[in-house]
Design a protein around this motif. Structure first.
Motif, PDB file in Angstrom:
ATOM      1  N   ILE A   1       0.751  -1.259  -0.120  1.00 41.42           N
ATOM      2  CA  ILE A   1      -0.022   0.036  -0.123  1.00 41.42           C
ATOM      3  C   ILE A   1       0.845   1.090  -0.054  1.00 41.42           C
ATOM      4  O   ILE A   1       1.660   1.208   0.801  1.00 41.42           O
ATOM      5  N   ILE A   2       0.805   2.079  -0.951  1.00 42.68           N
ATOM      6  CA  ILE A   2       1.575   3.281  -1.079  1.00 42.68           C
ATOM      7  C   ILE A   2       0.747   4.532  -0.847  1.00 42.68           C
ATOM      8  O   ILE A   2      -0.244   4.772  -1.050  1.00 42.68           O
ATOM      9  N   VAL A   3       1.243   5.233   0.409  1.00 38.58           N
ATOM     10  CA  VAL A   3       0.581   6.430   0.829  1.00 38.58           C
ATOM     11  C   VAL A   3       1.201   7.437   0.289  1.00 38.58           C
ATOM     12  O   VAL A   3       2.625   7.805   0.279  1.00 38.58           O
ATOM     13  N   THR A   4       0.676   8.402  -0.564  1.00 40.36           N
ATOM     14  CA  THR A   4       1.164   9.597  -1.072  1.00 40.36           C
ATOM     15  C   THR A   4       0.314  10.899  -0.365  1.00 40.36           C
ATOM     16  O   THR A   4      -0.799  10.748  -0.075  1.00 40.36           O
ATOM     17  N   THR A   5       1.197  12.071  -0.207  1.00 41.05           N
ATOM     18  CA  THR A   5       0.548  13.024   0.239  1.00 41.05           C
ATOM     19  C   THR A   5       0.222  14.012  -0.795  1.00 41.05           C
ATOM     20  O   THR A   5      -0.773  14.646  -0.666  1.00 41.05           O
ATOM     21  N   PHE A   6       0.916  14.198  -1.990  1.00 39.36           N
ATOM     22  CA  PHE A   6       0.486  14.771  -3.211  1.00 39.36           C
ATOM     23  C   PHE A   6       0.054  16.447  -2.608  1.00 39.36           C
ATOM     24  O   PHE A   6      -1.125  16.873  -2.957  1.00 39.36           O
ATOM     25  N   ASP A   7       1.026  16.988  -1.973  1.00 42.26           N
ATOM     26  CA  ASP A   7       0.811  18.156  -1.267  1.00 42.26           C
ATOM     27  C   ASP A   7       1.527  19.186  -2.057  1.00 42.26           C
ATOM     28  O   ASP A   7       3.016  19.564  -1.455  1.00 42.26           O
ATOM     29  N   PHE A   8       1.189  20.097  -2.791  1.00 46.16           N
ATOM     30  CA  PHE A   8       1.996  20.852  -3.740  1.00 46.16           C
ATOM     31  C   PHE A   8       1.051  22.274  -3.716  1.00 46.16           C
ATOM     32  O   PHE A   8       1.643  23.294  -4.463  1.00 46.16           O
ATOM     33  N   ASP A   9      -0.099  22.533  -3.203  1.00 42.25           N
ATOM     34  CA  ASP A   9      -0.614  23.728  -3.179  1.00 42.25           C
ATOM     35  C   ASP A   9       0.098  25.022  -2.784  1.00 42.25           C
ATOM     36  O   ASP A   9      -0.180  26.142  -3.419  1.00 42.25           O
ATOM     37  N   GLU A  10       1.026  25.093  -1.960  1.00 41.64           N
ATOM     38  CA  GLU A  10       1.783  26.110  -1.389  1.00 41.64           C
ATOM     39  C   GLU A  10       3.112  26.024  -2.123  1.00 41.64           C
ATOM     40  O   GLU A  10       3.908  27.066  -1.773  1.00 41.64           O
ATOM     41  N   ILE A  11       3.354  25.382  -3.209  1.00 40.92           N
ATOM     42  CA  ILE A  11       4.675  25.327  -3.667  1.00 40.92           C
ATOM     43  C   ILE A  11       4.713  26.133  -4.880  1.00 40.92           C
ATOM     44  O   ILE A  11       3.790  25.990  -5.703  1.00 40.92           O
ATOM     45  N   GLN A  12       5.718  26.717  -5.161  1.00 45.95           N
ATOM     46  CA  GLN A  12       5.907  27.619  -6.426  1.00 45.95           C
ATOM     47  C   GLN A  12       6.160  26.836  -7.404  1.00 45.95           C
ATOM     48  O   GLN A  12       7.083  26.072  -7.413  1.00 45.95           O
ATOM     49  N   LEU A  13       5.434  26.764  -8.646  1.00 46.28           N
ATOM     50  CA  LEU A  13       5.900  26.261 -10.083  1.00 46.28           C
ATOM     51  C   LEU A  13       7.049  26.863 -10.398  1.00 46.28           C
ATOM     52  O   LEU A  13       7.132  28.264 -10.432  1.00 46.28           O
ATOM     53  N   GLU A  14       8.238  25.994 -10.904  1.00 44.79           N
ATOM     54  CA  GLU A  14       9.160  26.572 -11.642  1.00 44.79           C
ATOM     55  C   GLU A  14       9.388  26.008 -12.953  1.00 44.79           C
ATOM     56  O   GLU A  14       8.524  25.044 -13.415  1.00 44.79           O
ATOM     57  N   ASN A  15      10.239  26.561 -13.817  1.00 43.88           N
ATOM     58  CA  ASN A  15      10.309  26.082 -15.156  1.00 43.88           C
ATOM     59  C   ASN A  15      11.863  26.260 -15.468  1.00 43.88           C
ATOM     60  O   ASN A  15      12.837  26.864 -14.957  1.00 43.88           O
ATOM     61  N   CYS A  16      12.246  25.268 -16.501  1.00 46.98           N
ATOM     62  CA  CYS A  16      13.445  25.486 -17.139  1.00 46.98           C
ATOM     63  C   CYS A  16      13.527  24.857 -18.558  1.00 46.98           C
ATOM     64  O   CYS A  16      12.444  24.337 -18.944  1.00 46.98           O
ATOM     65  N   GLY A  17      14.558  24.812 -19.400  1.00 47.51           N
ATOM     66  CA  GLY A  17      14.277  23.990 -20.652  1.00 47.51           C
ATOM     67  C   GLY A  17      14.408  25.096 -21.760  1.00 47.51           C
ATOM     68  O   GLY A  17      14.310  26.251 -21.740  1.00 47.51           O
ATOM     69  N   GLU A  18      14.158  24.466 -22.911  1.00 51.32           N
ATOM     70  CA  GLU A  18      13.810  25.212 -24.243  1.00 51.32           C
ATOM     71  C   GLU A  18      13.059  24.252 -25.337  1.00 51.32           C
ATOM     72  O   GLU A  18      12.539  23.365 -24.766  1.00 51.32           O
ATOM     73  N   PRO A  19      12.878  24.927 -26.427  1.00 53.46           N
ATOM     74  CA  PRO A  19      11.996  24.254 -27.319  1.00 53.46           C
ATOM     75  C   PRO A  19      12.716  22.855 -27.212  1.00 53.46           C
ATOM     76  O   PRO A  19      13.686  22.552 -27.784  1.00 53.46           O
ATOM     77  N   GLY A  20      11.870  21.766 -27.371  1.00 59.86           N
ATOM     78  CA  GLY A  20      11.875  20.526 -27.787  1.00 59.86           C
ATOM     79  C   GLY A  20      12.222  19.744 -26.234  1.00 59.86           C
ATOM     80  O   GLY A  20      12.307  18.557 -26.382  1.00 59.86           O
ATOM     81  N   ASP A  21      12.400  20.656 -24.987  1.00 64.49           N
ATOM     82  CA  ASP A  21      12.810  20.078 -23.850  1.00 64.49           C
ATOM     83  C   ASP A  21      12.003  21.037 -22.903  1.00 64.49           C
ATOM     84  O   ASP A  21      13.042  21.691 -22.015  1.00 64.49           O
ATOM     85  N   TYR A  22      10.832  21.314 -22.734  1.00 60.10           N
ATOM     86  CA  TYR A  22      10.410  22.193 -21.763  1.00 60.10           C
ATOM     87  C   TYR A  22      10.026  21.556 -20.361  1.00 60.10           C
ATOM     88  O   TYR A  22       9.498  20.550 -20.427  1.00 60.10           O
ATOM     89  N   VAL A  23      10.254  22.005 -19.240  1.00 55.50           N
ATOM     90  CA  VAL A  23      10.268  21.278 -17.871  1.00 55.50           C
ATOM     91  C   VAL A  23       9.394  22.306 -17.236  1.00 55.50           C
ATOM     92  O   VAL A  23       9.934  23.437 -16.832  1.00 55.50           O
ATOM     93  N   PHE A  24       8.400  22.000 -16.338  1.00 53.79           N
ATOM     94  CA  PHE A  24       7.752  22.575 -15.304  1.00 53.79           C
ATOM     95  C   PHE A  24       7.389  21.622 -14.160  1.00 53.79           C
ATOM     96  O   PHE A  24       7.319  20.590 -14.244  1.00 53.79           O
ATOM     97  N   TYR A  25       7.744  22.049 -13.031  1.00 57.82           N
ATOM     98  CA  TYR A  25       8.023  21.326 -11.831  1.00 57.82           C
ATOM     99  C   TYR A  25       7.839  22.009 -10.448  1.00 57.82           C
ATOM    100  O   TYR A  25       7.939  23.156 -10.275  1.00 57.82           O
ATOM    101  N   LYS A  26       7.474  21.025  -9.620  1.00 51.15           N
ATOM    102  CA  LYS A  26       7.168  21.615  -8.181  1.00 51.15           C
ATOM    103  C   LYS A  26       7.888  20.508  -7.299  1.00 51.15           C
ATOM    104  O   LYS A  26       7.791  19.475  -7.331  1.00 51.15           O
TER     105      LYS A  26
END
Length: 316
Positions: free
Chosen positions: A26-51
């Motif tokens: 049984i895998i317990v996940t929190t999935f708690d990202f509401d207060e986390i700022q979205l960040e980005n990096c990359g370029e055309p062909g490889d865009y990345v958005f992450y928290k």
């Protein structure tokens, strides 16, 4: 005898339930990202958005393999998640994780990924707002198609281009093509006291056309750009009478030098992006996490660049 059969049936029932209900850990996940700022990096062909939520040692990321220049224009873009070029990962880790885990050409070997849920179906919606600024002191909305002259309801499709040089006024630092920067032809001395140079622009010849839109500022019949005796594309340093100022503001000086070029200049582009995941299904073996709509967040300064432009000269 009845008691014996009753006990036997109970034991068999427990065995069946144990076998049928054992789907793995049984895998317990929190999935708690509401207060986390979205960040980005990359370029055309490889865009990345992450928290990253290091309090819970977890992250969620979106990778888009599109070659679209997504940051250069205002529009909504939708990309289907396909598991190859476009995909989402929700991960948990053995220790804290940094941005290099998402933005480095070589993924670090640590920390260890404990759980990895892959999102290979659903859609990624990007709401992109790109704002160009020529830093001329006039707000963007005042240099668009405010009157909706083309009738399409979109002020960006028919922006003002006063001098017809192919550059809309909102990225043209010299709106009237007289080689005097627009910013220098507004209310630079704050004469009306409202701290807004646009509301009381200069009108040297009092013809009702403000200097920043008037190709002949002093009304002497000679275009301002041609009152440039040294032909250096800067009429402000050509002064016959210092008591009055530059010749292009002195109607008593009418020396014409034909200038057939506009000054090159720069403008800045700042882009914000809002990312939402729709109908997302994350899987890890037999485990599933389903989100009908997952708002990842907004990045106000996702892209910022300065561009050099060479206006095309038109001798109208």
């Amino acid at each position: 005898m009845n008691r014996f059969y009753a006990q036997l049936l109970l034991i068999l029932s427990l065995l069946v339930c144990t076998t049928a209900c054992d789907d793995g850990d049984i895998i317990v996940t929190t999935f708690d990202f509401d207060e986390i700022q979205l960040e980005n990096c990359g370029e055309p062909g490889d865009y990345v958005f992450y928290k990253i939520n290091n309090s819970n040692l977890e992250s969620i990321s979106l990778v888009l393999g599109t070659t679209d220049e997504i940051y250069l224009s205002t529009q909504d873009r939708t990309y289907a998640l396909n598991g190859t070029s476009n995909f989402v990962n929700y991960r948990t880790y053995s220790a804290e994780v940094g941005a290099e885990f998402f933005c480095s050409n070589v993924t670090p070997s640590t920390p260890e990924i404990v759980n990895d849920f892959a999102g290979n179906s659903g859609d990624a919606l990007l709401e992109v707002i790109a704002v160009n600024d020529d830093n001329d002191g006039i707000a963007l909305e005042n240099e668009l198609d405010e009157l909706d002259e083309d009738g399409d309801g979109d002020p960006f499709t028919n922006p003002l281009d006063t001098d017809g040089d192919g550059l809309p006024n909102y990225i043209d630092f010299d709106d009237d093509g007289d080689n005097v920067p627009t910013a220098n032809e507004l209310d630079t001395e704050n004469a009306d006291g409202d701290d807004n140079p646009y509301t009381n622009p200069k009108d040297t010849d009092n013809d009702g056309i403000p200097d920043y839109l008037d190709p002949d500022d002093d009304g002497d019949g000679i275009l301002t750009r041609n009152e440039d005796t040294n032909a250096n594309l800067d009429p402000t340093d050509d002064v016959t009478d210092p008591a009055v100022g530059p010749d292009f503001l002195n109607p008593d000086v009418a020396v014409e030098t034909f200038v057939e070029a506009y000054r090159s200049h720069t403008f800045t582009l700042t882009t914000s992006v809002t990312v939402t995941l729709l109908d997302l299904v994350l899987t890890n073996g037999s485990e599933e996490l389903i989100r009908e709509s997952l708002f990842l967040g907004t990045i106000d300064n996702a892209f910022n660049a300065t561009f050099l432009v060479e206006p095309v000269f038109t001798n109208d």
